[in-house]
Design a protein around this motif. Sequence first.
Motif, PDB file in Angstrom:
ATOM      1  N   ARG A  96       0.629  -1.096   0.025  1.00 43.23           N
ATOM      2  CA  ARG A  96       0.062  -0.031  -0.108  1.00 43.23           C
ATOM      3  C   ARG A  96       0.935   1.122   0.101  1.00 43.23           C
ATOM      4  O   ARG A  96       2.244   1.086   0.393  1.00 43.23           O
ATOM      5  N   LYS A  97       0.140   2.209  -0.327  1.00 38.96           N
ATOM      6  CA  LYS A  97       0.847   3.754  -0.287  1.00 38.96           C
ATOM      7  C   LYS A  97       1.935   3.798  -1.268  1.00 38.96           C
ATOM      8  O   LYS A  97       2.873   4.450  -0.955  1.00 38.96           O
ATOM      9  N   LYS A  98       1.785   2.921  -2.349  1.00 41.10           N
ATOM     10  CA  LYS A  98       2.923   3.046  -3.558  1.00 41.10           C
ATOM     11  C   LYS A  98       2.160   3.647  -4.655  1.00 41.10           C
ATOM     12  O   LYS A  98       2.796   3.223  -6.144  1.00 41.10           O
ATOM     13  N   CYS A 138     -15.261   4.009   9.890  1.00 37.31           N
ATOM     14  CA  CYS A 138     -14.080   3.843  10.517  1.00 37.31           C
ATOM     15  C   CYS A 138     -13.037   3.479   9.792  1.00 37.31           C
ATOM     16  O   CYS A 138     -11.814   3.454  10.129  1.00 37.31           O
ATOM     17  N   ASN A 139     -13.150   3.378   8.169  1.00 35.13           N
ATOM     18  CA  ASN A 139     -12.120   3.405   7.369  1.00 35.13           C
ATOM     19  C   ASN A 139     -11.535   4.351   7.059  1.00 35.13           C
ATOM     20  O   ASN A 139     -11.678   5.080   5.954  1.00 35.13           O
ATOM     21  N   SER A 140     -10.446   5.009   8.101  1.00 29.42           N
ATOM     22  CA  SER A 140     -10.075   6.408   7.715  1.00 29.42           C
ATOM     23  C   SER A 140      -9.088   6.313   6.501  1.00 29.42           C
ATOM     24  O   SER A 140      -8.964   7.442   5.907  1.00 29.42           O
ATOM     25  N   GLY A 149      -3.286   1.631  -5.592  1.00 28.05           N
ATOM     26  CA  GLY A 149      -4.814   1.944  -5.423  1.00 28.05           C
ATOM     27  C   GLY A 149      -5.134   3.001  -6.471  1.00 28.05           C
ATOM     28  O   GLY A 149      -6.108   2.859  -7.178  1.00 28.05           O
ATOM     29  N   SER A 150      -4.230   4.183  -6.572  1.00 22.93           N
ATOM     30  CA  SER A 150      -4.834   5.268  -7.490  1.00 22.93           C
ATOM     31  C   SER A 150      -4.619   4.813  -8.974  1.00 22.93           C
ATOM     32  O   SER A 150      -5.533   5.244  -9.811  1.00 22.93           O
ATOM     33  N   LYS A 151      -3.729   3.978  -9.224  1.00 25.46           N
ATOM     34  CA  LYS A 151      -3.503   3.372 -10.909  1.00 25.46           C
ATOM     35  C   LYS A 151      -4.655   2.615 -11.027  1.00 25.46           C
ATOM     36  O   LYS A 151      -5.333   2.654 -12.196  1.00 25.46           O
TER      37      LYS A 151
END
Length: 150
Positions: A82-84, A113-115, A87-89
């Motif tokens: 994650r955070k690579k 709660c899924n911040s 997800g955005s792509k």
Amino acid sequence: MIREAEKEDTKQIIALIAASMPYDTAFARRYYRQYFDDPAGDKVFVWEEEGQILGVAGYCLDLFSTKYSCELGWLTVDADHRKKGIGSKLLKKVEKSAKAQKLRKLFVSAEDCNSGALAFYKKNSFRTEGVLRDFYGLGEDQIILSKWLD
Ligand SMILES: CC(C)(COP(=O)(O)OP(=O)(O)OC[C@H]1O[C@@H](n2cnc3c(N)ncnc32)[C@H](O)[C@@H]1OP(=O)(O)O)[C@@H](O)C(=O)NCCC(=O)NCCS
């Protein structure tokens, strides 16, 4: 790399969903069985690296409605990756594909709660449409978000 999901990916896709959203596993199993049998306009994409499926995302048409809106289905990325930007792509791919089908609006729902997911959607220009109070349980709300596809 991103590619369209294939039937052979089912086991890895379900494992990803089971790891991050265990309560959705049974529904996901039913959905993907039906999807690979008859996608009916839906699309699912995966992020694959060296034979490993590290992310999945898709969109689902509303079969009771016009072909104006669609729903983002099971966007999830392997916890170690994650955070690579994966997800955005995946989201961009979903948006491009839905837009090509002339769909105009993409909806998604998330637990309040899924911040992490809510921050992700905010960063990707989703806005809050509404709140279904106590949807998951007392004090556990569902947030509905959307994004225009043009
Ligand atoms: C939501 C999810 C798909 C994002 O995938 P990702 O590959 O990590 O996303 P990206 O790397 O493209 O984007 C990262 C950005 O999203 C936001 N974000 C993602 N996870 C976050 C977290 N845990 N906390 C805060 N912000 C977060 C941040 O804005 C982050 O940008 P930054 O790294 O500059 O801070 C992933 O966290 C995931 O699989 N979560 C579990 C499953 C889930 O909840 N899916 C959504 C169901 S509605």
